[in-house]
Design a protein around this motif. Sequence first.
Motif, PDB file in Angstrom:
ATOM      1  N   MET A 149      32.541 -14.048  53.193  1.00 50.02           N
ATOM      2  CA  MET A 149      31.194 -14.579  53.357  1.00 50.02           C
ATOM      3  C   MET A 149      30.164 -13.468  53.358  1.00 50.02           C
ATOM      4  SD  MET A 149      31.812 -17.596  56.183  1.00 50.02           S
ATOM      5  CE  MET A 149      30.038 -17.916  56.279  1.00 50.02           C
ATOM      6  N   ALA A 150      30.473 -12.337  54.012  1.00 50.97           N
ATOM      7  CA  ALA A 150      29.543 -11.208  54.024  1.00 50.97           C
ATOM      8  C   ALA A 150      29.336 -10.664  52.613  1.00 50.97           C
ATOM      9  CB  ALA A 150      30.073 -10.110  54.944  1.00 50.97           C
ATOM     10  N   VAL A 151      30.430 -10.581  51.835  1.00 51.97           N
ATOM     11  CA  VAL A 151      30.320 -10.106  50.455  1.00 51.97           C
ATOM     12  C   VAL A 151      29.461 -11.057  49.628  1.00 51.97           C
ATOM     13  CG1 VAL A 151      31.635  -9.777  48.330  1.00 51.97           C
ATOM     14  CG2 VAL A 151      32.447  -8.789  50.469  1.00 51.97           C
ATOM     15  N   ILE A 197      44.177  -7.214  50.954  1.00 51.79           N
ATOM     16  CA  ILE A 197      43.250  -8.170  50.342  1.00 51.79           C
ATOM     17  C   ILE A 197      41.804  -7.756  50.606  1.00 51.79           C
ATOM     18  CG2 ILE A 197      42.395 -10.541  50.482  1.00 51.79           C
ATOM     19  CD1 ILE A 197      45.233 -11.474  50.829  1.00 51.79           C
ATOM     20  N   LEU A 198      41.509  -7.341  51.828  1.00 53.35           N
ATOM     21  CA  LEU A 198      40.147  -6.912  52.148  1.00 53.35           C
ATOM     22  C   LEU A 198      39.759  -5.672  51.340  1.00 53.35           C
ATOM     23  CD1 LEU A 198      40.102  -7.418  56.028  1.00 53.35           C
ATOM     24  CD2 LEU A 198      39.196  -8.919  54.260  1.00 53.35           C
ATOM     25  N   THR A 199      40.703  -4.772  51.142  1.00 56.17           N
ATOM     26  CA  THR A 199      40.422  -3.580  50.335  1.00 56.17           C
ATOM     27  C   THR A 199      40.175  -3.959  48.883  1.00 56.17           C
ATOM     28  OG1 THR A 199      41.907  -2.331  51.794  1.00 56.17           O
ATOM     29  CG2 THR A 199      41.258  -1.286  49.738  1.00 56.17           C
ATOM     30  N   ILE A 200      40.945  -4.909  48.374  1.00 51.29           N
ATOM     31  CA  ILE A 200      40.769  -5.361  46.995  1.00 51.29           C
ATOM     32  C   ILE A 200      39.411  -6.043  46.823  1.00 51.29           C
ATOM     33  CG2 ILE A 200      41.605  -7.059  45.311  1.00 51.29           C
ATOM     34  CD1 ILE A 200      44.440  -6.353  46.239  1.00 51.29           C
ATOM     35  N   VAL A 201      38.965  -6.788  47.836  1.00 49.75           N
ATOM     36  CA  VAL A 201      37.630  -7.399  47.777  1.00 49.75           C
ATOM     37  C   VAL A 201      36.566  -6.321  47.609  1.00 49.75           C
ATOM     38  CG1 VAL A 201      35.893  -8.658  49.113  1.00 49.75           C
ATOM     39  CG2 VAL A 201      38.245  -9.483  49.050  1.00 49.75           C
TER      40      VAL A 201
END
Length: 326
Positions: A149-151, A197-201
Amino acid sequence: MRLIRLFPDDSNFRFVRWRAVTFPLSAFIAVMTLVLFMTQGLNYGIDFTGGTLMELQAKSGQADIAKVRETSHSFEVGEVEVQEFGQGGQVSVRFRVQPGGEAAQSKLVSDARRAFEGEYEIRRVETVGPRVSGELVQAGTLGVVLSIMAVLVYLWFRFELNLAIGAIIGTLHDIVLTVGFFLITREEFNMTSIAAILTIVGYSLNETVVVFDRTRELLRKYKNIPTEELLDLSINHTMSRTVMTATTTALSLLALVLFGGQAIQGFANVMLYGVIICTYSAIFVSTPMLIYLGVKTSARAAADAKADAAAREAASRAPAAPRGMA
């Protein structure tokens, strides 16, 4: 002195025309990911399911998987997963949460130690209770949702509406295909996977923003070229940077996959796949998607508006069809 270039500066490759292939391919993988998620689900690790994980190292250098599995089932504690990993007789034994609570789980660990310590060196024992695993699931899910959501909010304010929507589609595309990697390879999904996953985002966002920034600059600079040609130009202009970033990151991750050991190999595998997917997405998915989101050069937009106005005027001047005779 001229710097090394992994991609020619004066390239003029037609990347956007490949959307006829890449769009159906990405859609097929996304649908397969959804089907696999609904039918077989993720291979959740002990962080999420709860239970006890034991990692064994055969003292002889060769593990007898059949005997380990037979010994594990002799405890009569329900489903047991026995897998060989790495090289040199390494075995993981996973026991599910026991109905007797912490006392039953501790007794299981003691029994397993006595049964295996003769032929195996016990490298690691990790126990997670059902309450802790449930809290980890909630915390991990909440972390992923909030970060996404922040992205999305950042992209919404960073670009114009159509560019923002294209970046959002690209980021969601990369997340879905990363989940597909876990489903297809049956890689264990645990808290380390959440971090991957967060790093890939973040990596996906970085790749998309670089290309879209150049697209926005070229939209102001070139007003009389076709939209497809402008998008190809923006990809070619940033391709040297994209190739350099992807190559150096992939080489570092490949070193971790080959020499990093079992502790971080799962993270490195997912990240290596993620770098490939994010690079592919920025070139062949996010940028071509702008064609269907209404991104146009000023001259093309004016020409389209003029053509629409002419079509409406011609329609208004057309004589009405005669009514039929009663």
